[in-house]
Design an enzyme around this catalytic site. Structure first.
Site, mmCIF file in Angstrom:
data_model
loop_
_atom_site.group_PDB
_atom_site.id
_atom_site.type_symbol
_atom_site.label_atom_id
_atom_site.label_comp_id
_atom_site.label_asym_id
_atom_site.label_seq_id
_atom_site.Cartn_x
_atom_site.Cartn_y
_atom_site.Cartn_z
ATOM 1 N N CYS A 43 45.373 7.945 9.811
ATOM 2 C CA CYS A 43 44.956 6.543 9.674
ATOM 3 C C CYS A 43 44.833 6.109 8.218
ATOM 4 O O CYS A 43 44.976 4.921 7.919
ATOM 5 C CB CYS A 43 43.635 6.316 10.402
ATOM 6 S SG CYS A 43 42.301 7.397 9.864
ATOM 7 N N MET A 87 33.540 13.935 26.089
ATOM 8 C CA MET A 87 34.489 13.190 26.910
ATOM 9 C C MET A 87 35.015 11.964 26.179
ATOM 10 O O MET A 87 36.193 11.625 26.250
ATOM 11 C CB MET A 87 33.824 12.778 28.228
ATOM 12 C CG MET A 87 34.719 11.924 29.132
ATOM 13 S SD MET A 87 36.226 12.790 29.659
ATOM 14 C CE MET A 87 35.508 13.971 30.798
ATOM 15 N N ALA A 129 43.317 10.672 23.641
ATOM 16 C CA ALA A 129 44.390 10.385 24.596
ATOM 17 C C ALA A 129 44.940 8.982 24.391
ATOM 18 O O ALA A 129 46.159 8.759 24.446
ATOM 19 C CB ALA A 129 43.874 10.554 26.022
ATOM 20 N N PHE A 130 44.053 8.022 24.131
ATOM 21 C CA PHE A 130 44.499 6.652 23.895
ATOM 22 C C PHE A 130 45.353 6.554 22.637
ATOM 23 O O PHE A 130 46.411 5.905 22.632
ATOM 24 C CB PHE A 130 43.291 5.720 23.773
ATOM 25 C CG PHE A 130 43.638 4.364 23.237
ATOM 26 C CD1 PHE A 130 44.300 3.435 24.028
ATOM 27 C CD2 PHE A 130 43.322 4.023 21.927
ATOM 28 C CE1 PHE A 130 44.638 2.187 23.525
ATOM 29 C CE2 PHE A 130 43.656 2.782 21.418
ATOM 30 C CZ PHE A 130 44.315 1.855 22.220
#
Length: 275
Positions: A227, A1, A8-9
């Site tokens: 990143c 989770m 999602a963030f």
């Protein structure tokens, strides 16, 4: 989770970030949307297997007919190895960890410039894939083997094929790679399968299942998190400049593919060009 919430963030953060209008790729390793299009045009002109597509979800900061780049049916030699990673989710970078491992950038540079066993193996197999579907299994000989040892035979059902997509990431201001693969029988590869085709340095670290930003539905694909892209590409840009062989911004995507090939050493990604 937790991984799902983090993903999602990060996707929400990229979505709300305004598109950059400045150009400073020689000092940052980042490019603007306009430079993304310029570099994409150069890639398409030099490598006709790549093309522009628009998808069904248009992002307004890019031309409607040049939303993302795609190349299809890229051959990949299947590896028979085990990678201890989760079937669906792996670690990704966040702001808290982004600045603490510059050594990994140097490792990426070394991977690009060194002749690793993964890349050497892939090069020996390059060019054979086009005949697989017509002629079936092919015996491959190692051209550098003076002892006349026979290399393993590549069977038709051992090959995999990928569609590769390059999109623009607004937050990191770099290209981002998405990929979707199939085995020779046409079955969609799982994330575990895909990890087998990623270099050991990257599998289980920066690869996740993410929504493809240009599709409304059925859009989840494997993606390499961007990143570290800018920092690695900046070092490559500086190295070219120090050798009096500066990289133009329109050549940026070729340099990006060179970087990507270190993560995907068994893929037949062509970036060799006298640009």
């Amino acid at each position: 989770m937790a991984q799902r919430l983090t993903s999602a963030f990060l996707n929400w953060r990229e979505h709300i970030t305004p598109a950059s209008k400045t150009s400073d790729f020689e000092n940052t390793g980042m490019i603007s949307p306009e430079e993304f299009v310029l570099a994409g045009d150069y890639l398409v002109s030099k490598f006709p297997t790549w093309s522009w597509e628009c998808g069904d979800r248009i992002r307004g900061f890019l031309p409607k007919d040049k939303q993302y780049l795609v190349t299809r049916h890229v051959f990949c030699v299947q590896r028979n190895i085990n990678i201890g990673v989760n079937e669906e989710w792996v670690d990704i970078e966040t702001d808290d960890t982004r600045n603490k491992d510059d050594d990994q950038d140097d490792d990426a540079i070394s991977s690009i410039h060194s002749d690793t066993s993964d890349i050497a193996s892939a090069e020996r197999l390059k060019g054979q894939s086009k005949e697989l579907s017509d002629s079936g299994p092919l015996p491959l000989k190692d051209e550098e083997d003076d002892d006349q040892m026979v290399s393993p035979v590549i069977k038709e059902d051992e090959g995999r094929y990928y569609d590769l997509y390059i999109v623009y990431d607004k937050y990191y201001r770099t290209p981002r790679l998405f990929l979707r693969g199939w085995n020779a029988g046409g079955q969609l590869l799982t994330m575990k399968d895909i990890y087998e085709d990623v270099s050991g340095e990257h599998a289980g670290k920066t690869v996740t299942m993410e929504p493809f930003p240009h599709y409304h539905s059925h859009n989840t694909m494997a993606s390499v998190h961007p990143c570290k892209h800018a920092s690695v590409l900046l070092k490559l840009i500086k190295q070219h400049r120090e050798r009096n062989d500066p990289i133009r911004v329109d050549q940026y995507m070729v340099l990006f593919l060179k970087f990507v090939s270190t993560m995907l050493p068994y893929f037949e990604i062509d970036y060799t060009i006298q640009a």
